[in-house]
Motif scaffolding. Structure first.
Motif, short mmCIF file in Angstrom:
data_model
loop_
_atom_site.label_atom_id
_atom_site.label_comp_id
_atom_site.label_asym_id
_atom_site.label_seq_id
_atom_site.Cartn_x
_atom_site.Cartn_y
_atom_site.Cartn_z
N ILE A 233 72.90 17.52 7.29
CA ILE A 233 71.73 16.65 7.38
C ILE A 233 70.61 17.47 7.99
N VAL A 234 69.47 17.51 7.29
CA VAL A 234 68.33 18.31 7.73
C VAL A 234 67.03 17.52 7.52
N GLY A 235 66.00 17.96 8.21
CA GLY A 235 64.66 17.44 7.95
C GLY A 235 64.44 15.99 8.32
N ASN B 86 62.26 10.39 -5.56
CA ASN B 86 62.11 10.78 -6.96
C ASN B 86 60.81 11.57 -7.13
N SER B 87 60.62 12.13 -8.29
CA SER B 87 59.48 13.04 -8.51
C SER B 87 58.13 12.33 -8.34
N LEU B 88 58.10 11.02 -8.49
CA LEU B 88 56.85 10.28 -8.31
C LEU B 88 56.41 10.23 -6.85
N ASP B 89 57.34 10.49 -5.94
CA ASP B 89 57.06 10.43 -4.50
C ASP B 89 56.64 11.76 -3.90
N VAL B 90 56.57 12.80 -4.69
CA VAL B 90 56.44 14.16 -4.14
C VAL B 90 55.15 14.36 -3.34
N LEU B 91 54.05 13.75 -3.72
CA LEU B 91 52.81 13.92 -2.96
C LEU B 91 52.94 13.29 -1.58
N GLU B 92 53.48 12.09 -1.52
CA GLU B 92 53.68 11.43 -0.23
C GLU B 92 54.71 12.17 0.60
N TYR B 93 55.76 12.68 -0.06
CA TYR B 93 56.78 13.45 0.65
C TYR B 93 56.14 14.68 1.29
N ARG B 94 55.32 15.39 0.53
CA ARG B 94 54.66 16.59 1.04
C ARG B 94 53.81 16.24 2.26
N ASP B 95 53.08 15.14 2.20
CA ASP B 95 52.22 14.73 3.31
C ASP B 95 53.03 14.44 4.58
N ILE B 96 54.11 13.68 4.44
CA ILE B 96 54.89 13.34 5.63
C ILE B 96 55.65 14.57 6.16
N ARG B 97 56.10 15.42 5.28
CA ARG B 97 56.78 16.65 5.70
C ARG B 97 55.84 17.53 6.51
N LEU B 98 54.62 17.72 6.01
CA LEU B 98 53.64 18.54 6.73
C LEU B 98 53.25 17.89 8.05
N ASP B 99 53.15 16.56 8.06
CA ASP B 99 52.86 15.83 9.29
C ASP B 99 53.96 16.07 10.32
N ALA B 100 55.21 16.02 9.88
CA ALA B 100 56.35 16.26 10.77
C ALA B 100 56.29 17.67 11.35
N LEU B 101 56.05 18.65 10.50
CA LEU B 101 56.01 20.04 10.95
C LEU B 101 54.85 20.29 11.92
N LYS B 102 53.74 19.61 11.69
CA LYS B 102 52.58 19.79 12.55
C LYS B 102 52.77 19.09 13.90
N LYS B 103 53.27 17.85 13.88
CA LYS B 103 53.39 17.06 15.11
C LYS B 103 54.60 17.43 15.97
N PRO C 189 56.69 20.65 15.87
CA PRO C 189 57.14 21.98 15.43
C PRO C 189 58.44 22.42 16.09
N GLU C 190 58.74 21.87 17.27
CA GLU C 190 59.95 22.24 17.99
C GLU C 190 61.22 21.70 17.35
N SER C 191 61.07 20.75 16.43
CA SER C 191 62.24 20.08 15.86
C SER C 191 62.69 20.61 14.51
N PHE C 192 62.01 21.60 13.98
CA PHE C 192 62.32 22.08 12.63
C PHE C 192 62.38 23.60 12.58
N GLY C 193 63.28 24.12 11.75
CA GLY C 193 63.37 25.56 11.55
C GLY C 193 62.20 26.09 10.75
N SER C 194 61.66 25.28 9.87
CA SER C 194 60.47 25.65 9.10
C SER C 194 59.23 25.37 9.93
#
Length: 167
Positions: free
Chosen positions: A85-87, A7-24, A26-31
């Motif tokens: 299913i993505v991300g 939900n919209s209240l989770d967006v800050l935490e979602y952003r953090d974990i998403r960026l963590d995933a992309l950084k750690k 990178p081979e697993s995501f199109g973004s």
């Protein structure tokens, strides 16, 4: 642990974990981390508020976000019987606890509840045997290999495309 739709209240935490995933991983995501690190919170809210997209999150009992995955319905008339299913990502410290299994199960349950959805697709990097075995255990079948699907710096990454027929 709790699995629920973001939900919209989770967006800050979602952003953090998403960026963590992309950084750690990178081979697993199109973004890429570079493409998403400067997106605003509103950009993330917009991505997550789509009526054809359902992002599931896993929280610990201490309310720490430890896993994410998104189910996206196709919107074109001829593709409305499909979802993707993505991300998919589980924090490294929370792996091997069944969180990925619960997140994929939530996506499949949601897809099954959507009247038009007959099949669910996903892609997995060929070297990620843990994820691949998880998807196979749910009945997903490999239907194609995409050589050089991603290019990270000077390295090509192959992906397998998988499908689960619900009906």
């Amino acid at each position: 642990m709790q699995i629920r739709i973001l939900n919209s209240l989770d967006v800050l935490e979602y952003r953090d974990i998403r960026l963590d995933a992309l950084k750690k991983h990178p081979e697993s995501f199109g973004s890429s981390y570079e493409e998403e690190k400067d997106l605003s919170i509103n950009d993330f809210k917009d991505k997550l508020s789509s009526p054809i997209s359902f992002t599931f999150v896993a929280f610990t009992h201490q309310n720490k976000l430890i896993g994410i995955v998104t189910l996206q319905r196709e919107h074109r008339i001829k593709l409305r019987h499909r979802a993707n299913i993505v991300g998919m990502y589980v924090s490294p410290s929370s792996r091997k606890m069944g969180i990925g299994r619960k997140l994929i199960a939530a996506c499949i349950e949601k897809a099954t509840s959507l009247e038009e959805i007959e099949q669910v697709y996903l892609s997995v990097v060929t070297t990620n045997m843990t994820a691949k075995n998880l998807y196979l255990s749910f009945g997903f079948k490999i239907f194609s290999l995409e050589k050089r699907a991603l290019k990270l710096n000077y390295t090509y990454i192959d992906e397998e495309h998988m499908v689960l027929f619900l009906k």
